[in-house]
Design a protein around this motif. Structure first.
Motif, mmCIF file in Angstrom:
data_model
loop_
_atom_site.group_PDB
_atom_site.id
_atom_site.type_symbol
_atom_site.label_atom_id
_atom_site.label_comp_id
_atom_site.label_asym_id
_atom_site.label_seq_id
_atom_site.Cartn_x
_atom_site.Cartn_y
_atom_site.Cartn_z
ATOM 1 N N TYR A 9 8.129 2.099 -3.307
ATOM 2 C CA TYR A 9 6.817 1.462 -3.403
ATOM 3 C C TYR A 9 6.738 0.239 -2.491
ATOM 4 O O TYR A 9 5.787 0.089 -1.709
ATOM 5 C CB TYR A 9 6.553 1.064 -4.855
ATOM 6 C CG TYR A 9 5.414 0.095 -5.043
ATOM 7 C CD1 TYR A 9 4.087 0.537 -5.034
ATOM 8 C CD2 TYR A 9 5.662 -1.264 -5.238
ATOM 9 C CE1 TYR A 9 3.038 -0.360 -5.212
ATOM 10 C CE2 TYR A 9 4.620 -2.159 -5.405
ATOM 11 C CZ TYR A 9 3.317 -1.703 -5.391
ATOM 12 O OH TYR A 9 2.278 -2.593 -5.546
ATOM 13 N N SER A 10 7.739 -0.634 -2.561
ATOM 14 C CA SER A 10 7.725 -1.873 -1.778
ATOM 15 C C SER A 10 7.740 -1.588 -0.288
ATOM 16 O O SER A 10 6.979 -2.193 0.487
ATOM 17 C CB SER A 10 8.915 -2.754 -2.165
ATOM 18 O OG SER A 10 8.844 -3.133 -3.522
ATOM 19 N N GLU A 11 8.589 -0.675 0.138
ATOM 20 C CA GLU A 11 8.705 -0.390 1.566
ATOM 21 C C GLU A 11 7.463 0.313 2.106
ATOM 22 O O GLU A 11 6.969 -0.019 3.187
ATOM 23 C CB GLU A 11 9.956 0.452 1.828
ATOM 24 C CG GLU A 11 11.254 -0.303 1.553
ATOM 25 C CD GLU A 11 12.496 0.496 1.929
ATOM 26 O OE1 GLU A 11 12.364 1.478 2.689
ATOM 27 O OE2 GLU A 11 13.588 0.135 1.463
ATOM 28 N N LEU A 12 6.939 1.269 1.342
ATOM 29 C CA LEU A 12 5.757 1.995 1.796
ATOM 30 C C LEU A 12 4.530 1.080 1.788
ATOM 31 O O LEU A 12 3.699 1.129 2.713
ATOM 32 C CB LEU A 12 5.523 3.208 0.897
ATOM 33 C CG LEU A 12 4.418 4.183 1.326
ATOM 34 C CD1 LEU A 12 4.627 4.642 2.763
ATOM 35 C CD2 LEU A 12 4.398 5.378 0.376
ATOM 36 N N ARG A 13 4.431 0.243 0.789
ATOM 37 C CA ARG A 13 3.316 -0.707 0.711
ATOM 38 C C ARG A 13 3.316 -1.637 1.918
ATOM 39 O O ARG A 13 2.273 -1.910 2.522
ATOM 40 C CB ARG A 13 3.427 -1.505 -0.582
ATOM 41 C CG ARG A 13 2.233 -2.395 -0.898
ATOM 42 C CD ARG A 13 2.430 -2.982 -2.295
ATOM 43 N NE ARG A 13 1.251 -3.675 -2.746
ATOM 44 C CZ ARG A 13 0.989 -4.961 -2.482
ATOM 45 N NH1 ARG A 13 1.852 -5.661 -1.755
ATOM 46 N NH2 ARG A 13 -0.103 -5.534 -2.937
ATOM 47 N N ARG A 49 1.577 4.497 -7.991
ATOM 48 C CA ARG A 49 1.345 3.054 -8.101
ATOM 49 C C ARG A 49 0.502 2.552 -6.931
ATOM 50 O O ARG A 49 -0.373 1.695 -7.104
ATOM 51 C CB ARG A 49 2.676 2.305 -8.156
ATOM 52 C CG ARG A 49 2.500 0.802 -8.352
ATOM 53 C CD ARG A 49 3.795 0.107 -8.614
ATOM 54 N NE ARG A 49 3.625 -1.336 -8.670
ATOM 55 C CZ ARG A 49 4.611 -2.203 -8.790
ATOM 56 N NH1 ARG A 49 5.860 -1.772 -8.873
ATOM 57 N NH2 ARG A 49 4.370 -3.501 -8.827
ATOM 58 N N LEU A 50 0.741 3.074 -5.746
ATOM 59 C CA LEU A 50 -0.069 2.687 -4.589
ATOM 60 C C LEU A 50 -1.511 3.140 -4.749
ATOM 61 O O LEU A 50 -2.443 2.466 -4.284
ATOM 62 C CB LEU A 50 0.543 3.267 -3.312
ATOM 63 C CG LEU A 50 1.852 2.609 -2.863
ATOM 64 C CD1 LEU A 50 2.557 3.470 -1.830
ATOM 65 C CD2 LEU A 50 1.595 1.210 -2.321
ATOM 66 N N VAL A 56 -3.790 3.992 -1.570
ATOM 67 C CA VAL A 56 -3.519 5.408 -1.317
ATOM 68 C C VAL A 56 -4.492 6.248 -2.138
ATOM 69 O O VAL A 56 -4.859 5.881 -3.257
ATOM 70 C CB VAL A 56 -2.056 5.748 -1.688
ATOM 71 C CG1 VAL A 56 -1.839 7.251 -1.781
ATOM 72 C CG2 VAL A 56 -1.098 5.147 -0.671
ATOM 73 N N ARG A 57 -4.902 7.361 -1.566
ATOM 74 C CA ARG A 57 -5.752 8.316 -2.290
ATOM 75 C C ARG A 57 -4.970 9.602 -2.505
ATOM 76 O O ARG A 57 -4.420 10.165 -1.553
ATOM 77 C CB ARG A 57 -7.029 8.603 -1.491
ATOM 78 C CG ARG A 57 -7.965 9.598 -2.172
ATOM 79 C CD ARG A 57 -9.252 9.781 -1.382
ATOM 80 N NE ARG A 57 -10.063 8.568 -1.384
ATOM 81 C CZ ARG A 57 -10.263 7.788 -0.338
ATOM 82 N NH1 ARG A 57 -9.693 8.085 0.824
ATOM 83 N NH2 ARG A 57 -11.020 6.719 -0.424
ATOM 84 N N LEU A 58 -4.921 10.053 -3.752
ATOM 85 C CA LEU A 58 -4.250 11.302 -4.089
ATOM 86 C C LEU A 58 -5.313 12.363 -4.362
ATOM 87 O O LEU A 58 -6.206 12.148 -5.190
ATOM 88 C CB LEU A 58 -3.360 11.126 -5.319
ATOM 89 C CG LEU A 58 -2.221 10.105 -5.208
ATOM 90 C CD1 LEU A 58 -1.468 10.003 -6.529
ATOM 91 C CD2 LEU A 58 -1.265 10.489 -4.091
ATOM 92 N N ALA A 59 -5.228 13.476 -3.654
ATOM 93 C CA ALA A 59 -6.211 14.545 -3.821
ATOM 94 C C ALA A 59 -5.490 15.840 -4.156
ATOM 95 O O ALA A 59 -4.452 16.155 -3.564
ATOM 96 C CB ALA A 59 -7.026 14.720 -2.541
#
Length: 231
Positions: A9-13, A49-50, A56-59
């Motif tokens: 989460y931290s790295e991707l954010r 969480r993102l 982030v959008r989850l579809a």
């Protein structure tokens, strides 16, 4: 979250906020898992969480992608920033226990980086600018206000604002930082509120212009206009 999910989460954010993964980028679980040397379960947890953060959008059947903000979204976010950050600035001034010296030091460091003609440190200015605003948020409230502000500010549009600024607008932005600190030091909540409102409205106006050529020189300084980031 598990420790592995927290790291993902931290790295991707950070990659999203710094533009390494720009708006519209597809985020495939298997690729991320390989990149972060993790299983797909913590990566999936990090993406959820993102999504809650609005980054982030989850579809269904499409997976995840970095959120793209339309003009209406930007207007709404800046309206919220004006309400919340102006409130934080007023509270920071009225509480009387803000670390003014630390705020002044952040101003000095940003100004020094900006006027280093050999190597303007725009990435570091961005980080220091966010640190400055977060320090005001913390001074203006306890846990609730900083948490709310992080959801409004920590989006890709923030890092793009300085990219739109002229040299004169950059100088004005940093002068407003100085005036805000003066208002907080004076304990004048209305002054601090007004300065923050002006600071953010100016940032929105700059963001609304057509972006300049990334390789064009600014008329007043001759510097290459690169990534000017922050608000």
């Amino acid at each position: 979250m598990s420790q592995a999910a927290t790291r993902a989460y931290s790295e991707l954010r950070q990659e999203i906020l710094t533009g390494v993964r720009p708006a519209g980028t597809r985020l495939r679980e298997e690729e991320l898992a390989e990149t972060f040397e993790l299983s797909r379960t913590p990566v999936r947890e990090a993406l959820r969480r993102l999504e809650a953060d609005g980054l982030v959008r989850l579809a269904p059947h499409r997976g995840a992608e970095v959120v793209r903000f339309e003009d209406e979204d930007v207007d709404e976010l800046f309206d919220l920033r004006c309400l919340l950050e102006s409130h934080a600035a007023r509270r920071a001034a009225e509480r009387g226990d803000t670390d003014v010296a630390a705020l002044r030091e952040l101003c000095e460091r940003m100004e020094h980086l900006l006027h280093d003609l050999d190597d303007p440190g725009y990435d570091e200015i961005t980080r220091l600018n966010m640190e400055f605003h977060r320090a005001v948020h913390r001074a203006g409230g306890r846990r609730l206000l900083p948490d709310l502000m992080s959801r409004v500010i920590d989006v890709p549009l923030v890092r793009r604002t300085f990219h739109q600024y002229t040299a004169a607008e950059l100088d004005r932005s940093f002068a407003q930082h100085r005036e805000l600190v003066d208002a907080i030091a004076a304990g004048d909540g209305e002054w601090a509120h007004a300065v923050m409102q002006s600071h953010l409205r100016a940032a929105r106006t700059s963001l609304g212009r057509t972006p300049p050529d990334d390789h064009a020189e600014t008329p007043s300084t001759g510097r290459v206009s690169g990534e000017r980031q922050g608000a």
